[in-house]
Design a protein around this motif. Sequence first.
Motif, short mmCIF file in Angstrom:
data_model
loop_
_atom_site.label_atom_id
_atom_site.label_comp_id
_atom_site.label_asym_id
_atom_site.label_seq_id
_atom_site.Cartn_x
_atom_site.Cartn_y
_atom_site.Cartn_z
N TRP A 240 0.83 -1.21 0.00
CA TRP A 240 0.00 0.00 0.00
C TRP A 240 0.87 1.26 0.00
O TRP A 240 1.92 1.30 0.63
N PHE A 241 0.38 2.27 -0.73
CA PHE A 241 1.09 3.54 -0.86
C PHE A 241 0.11 4.70 -0.68
O PHE A 241 -1.09 4.56 -0.96
N TRP A 242 0.65 5.82 -0.24
CA TRP A 242 -0.15 7.04 -0.19
C TRP A 242 0.11 7.83 -1.46
O TRP A 242 1.23 8.20 -1.77
N ASN A 243 -0.96 8.05 -2.24
CA ASN A 243 -0.86 8.82 -3.48
C ASN A 243 -1.27 10.25 -3.19
O ASN A 243 -2.45 10.54 -2.99
N GLU A 244 -0.30 11.13 -3.16
CA GLU A 244 -0.55 12.52 -2.80
C GLU A 244 -1.45 13.21 -3.82
O GLU A 244 -2.31 14.03 -3.46
N ASP A 245 -1.27 12.89 -5.10
CA ASP A 245 -2.08 13.52 -6.14
C ASP A 245 -3.56 13.14 -6.01
O ASP A 245 -4.45 13.98 -6.19
N GLN A 246 -3.81 11.86 -5.73
CA GLN A 246 -5.19 11.39 -5.58
C GLN A 246 -5.73 11.67 -4.19
O GLN A 246 -6.95 11.64 -3.98
N GLY A 247 -4.84 11.88 -3.23
CA GLY A 247 -5.28 12.09 -1.86
C GLY A 247 -5.89 10.85 -1.25
O GLY A 247 -6.81 10.93 -0.43
N ARG A 248 -5.36 9.68 -1.62
CA ARG A 248 -5.90 8.43 -1.09
C ARG A 248 -4.83 7.33 -1.16
O ARG A 248 -3.81 7.50 -1.82
N ILE A 249 -5.10 6.24 -0.47
CA ILE A 249 -4.18 5.12 -0.53
C ILE A 249 -4.46 4.29 -1.77
O ILE A 249 -5.61 4.19 -2.22
N VAL A 250 -3.41 3.72 -2.34
CA VAL A 250 -3.53 2.85 -3.51
C VAL A 250 -2.70 1.60 -3.23
O VAL A 250 -1.80 1.61 -2.40
N ARG A 251 -3.02 0.55 -3.94
CA ARG A 251 -2.31 -0.71 -3.70
C ARG A 251 -1.66 -1.19 -4.98
O ARG A 251 -2.07 -0.85 -6.09
N GLU A 252 -0.61 -1.97 -4.79
CA GLU A 252 0.02 -2.65 -5.92
C GLU A 252 0.16 -4.12 -5.57
O GLU A 252 0.67 -4.46 -4.50
N GLU A 253 -0.31 -4.96 -6.47
CA GLU A 253 -0.20 -6.39 -6.25
C GLU A 253 1.24 -6.85 -6.49
O GLU A 253 1.87 -6.45 -7.48
N VAL A 254 1.75 -7.66 -5.59
CA VAL A 254 3.09 -8.21 -5.73
C VAL A 254 3.06 -9.70 -5.42
O VAL A 254 2.10 -10.21 -4.83
N SER A 255 4.10 -10.38 -5.81
CA SER A 255 4.19 -11.81 -5.53
C SER A 255 4.35 -12.06 -4.04
O SER A 255 5.11 -11.37 -3.35
N LYS A 256 3.68 -13.07 -3.56
CA LYS A 256 3.83 -13.44 -2.15
C LYS A 256 5.22 -14.02 -1.88
O LYS A 256 5.65 -14.09 -0.73
N GLU A 257 5.92 -14.42 -2.95
CA GLU A 257 7.25 -15.01 -2.77
C GLU A 257 8.24 -14.02 -2.19
O GLU A 257 9.20 -14.41 -1.53
N TYR A 258 8.04 -12.73 -2.49
CA TYR A 258 8.96 -11.75 -1.90
C TYR A 258 8.24 -10.61 -1.19
O TYR A 258 8.85 -9.57 -0.89
N PHE A 259 6.98 -10.79 -0.88
CA PHE A 259 6.23 -9.76 -0.17
C PHE A 259 6.87 -9.40 1.17
O PHE A 259 7.03 -8.23 1.51
N MET A 260 7.26 -10.42 1.93
CA MET A 260 7.81 -10.16 3.26
C MET A 260 9.12 -9.37 3.17
O MET A 260 9.39 -8.48 3.98
N GLU A 261 9.94 -9.68 2.16
CA GLU A 261 11.19 -8.95 1.98
C GLU A 261 10.92 -7.50 1.55
O GLU A 261 11.63 -6.57 1.99
N LEU A 262 9.92 -7.30 0.69
CA LEU A 262 9.57 -5.94 0.28
C LEU A 262 9.11 -5.12 1.48
O LEU A 262 9.47 -3.94 1.62
N MET A 263 8.33 -5.73 2.34
CA MET A 263 7.87 -5.01 3.53
C MET A 263 9.03 -4.74 4.49
O MET A 263 9.07 -3.70 5.15
N ALA A 264 9.97 -5.66 4.57
CA ALA A 264 11.16 -5.42 5.39
C ALA A 264 11.92 -4.20 4.86
O ALA A 264 12.38 -3.35 5.64
#
Length: 588
Positions: free
Chosen positions: A266-290
């Motif tokens: 999840w990301f904060w999109n300043e232009d839209q003024g709302r949160i947006v999501r991007e789908e990622v592989s669960k294989e490296y989701f934990m590393e991305l969050m780290a």
Amino acid sequence: MGNLRNMLPAALVLFITIAPSMAELESDWNDFLHYTAIGKFELAKGYADTILGSDPDPVALLALTEENPRAYSLLLNIYNNNDQLKDTAGELIDLIEKGRYMRRIDPEIIRQEIARLSTTIRGRMKAEGRLKNAGEYAVPFLLDELGKNVDQDPFAFIAGAMAKMDNDACRPLQTALQMSDPAVKAEVVRALGKIGYEQSLPYLKYVYETEELGDIRELAGRSIESISASAMKVPAAELFYGLAERYFYHNESLRPSSDYDIANIWFWNEDQGRIVREEVSKEYFMELMAMRCCEWALKADPETGKAISLWLNSFFRVEKTGLELPKYFGDNHPDASTYARTCGPEYLHQALSRSLKDNDAYTALGLIEALVTNAGEASLLYRIGTEQPLVTALSFDDIKVRYSSAIAIGNAKPGKNFEGSSLIIENLSQALLGEPVEGLDADAANEYAYRAMAVLTGLAVSENELIDISKAQQPLERILSREDDVLRVQAANVLAYLEAGSAQQAIAAAALDENLALEVRVELFSALSDSAKMNGCSLDDKTIDTIYQMSGSNEIEPALRSAAAAAFGSLNLPSSKVKDLLLDQAVS
């Protein structure tokens, strides 16, 4: 019929078009269940194949299973226990789960449930349950509606529903703390406190440390205390680093939902003024969050250097999956090695220490190769407590890690002895042979042979006293008989520095090998000349005589004759030996 169709309302036309297929789907589904239940598996498979071949609506199929829960249990039982129908049942289950996912994330359904929050008590309770089931997917719409209804009656109902979400909603809510709307932000802070999940502590503490509005800051403090009062004494940077480690080591409570193949960042999109999501592989989701938690730790306190090293570990593990990087990285995003090369040795050693303890050869190798390019002796032998990570790597299980470590330290030409220094020449000697073994294919083995040879050459020229290159004499002599002319000449040049007479004899034997190319033999005689200059003559009379005869022969190529003569001269033989060369060419 065509004219009648044109006169019908659009909704009715849609019903007429869809209803038969829905009826057929229900009929085929019931027949599949019936024949499965009575053990007529061939017939059951036929109806299942019909369903799968009709490209059914996954949501419609889900609805059929919900109407008859026992049927779904039967399907699961078939999948687990019937080899004949296992694959077919698996495809049906996948479709049903797809329908569950589609319905869960359907924006229209979510908006309808949010609208129901302002109806009856019973309607609100049902809506809250369904929104909770929608989890993280409902959060953006809840926040949107909160923003639209500030100072209006629905605001309290929406805020109340948001506070009743479970852990799945925490990540988007944490991201939403970047918003500037004070009224909505306050409700997000309050909701995270009521949900009570520890992963929210770093984000709430960051708000507590940075928020300018006193009311929100105070509310953040209360939410933190409701989750863990002790967290109030810990800086946000430390809390983020702790959370990053939990992600890195795949803490079970942080894993994304197991119901789907993807996870959301999840990301904060300043232009839209709302949160947006991007789908990622669960294989490296934990590393991305780290990685993201490490970035937040550095935002909270730029001096949190250990977050840099953990970020590197995480990025290397992302690359280790071999998957395409997530879209939010953007085009031409540098690889982990590029970032590693720009980091100081302190962070590289911290990351290397972790990768060695985790037995992560891929990451360790990447970090060591970065150290090869940007570190000198003092940096390479950096200590973390009593540990020297690069020295530890010399005895690591993975052969590439051992070789690269030896090359890294050898390149730095260390001057001080240390425990384990003998492993440098042991690994370089093994690498010299260029022999493929488990974990090292022929191309990689050959590359390491060249790199090890370059290191030994540098050590020989610098006359390094710590690393005893004489212990590499045997593999160097073996290389003289290999087919690789480049390595053969380099090996001879290193052998020239060794005092052992056998080293000089090996060079001479190779130089006298008539099967070798002329230019190679010239280079070998040059190495023999260097050996003689540095160490004196160690050749037997027969070899000396052979070189002598070449020096005076008109039947030998001039370049080779000249090289042999130079080597003969470098042997610094007694005058009785040299006078023969002069007299043999004399004309009386």
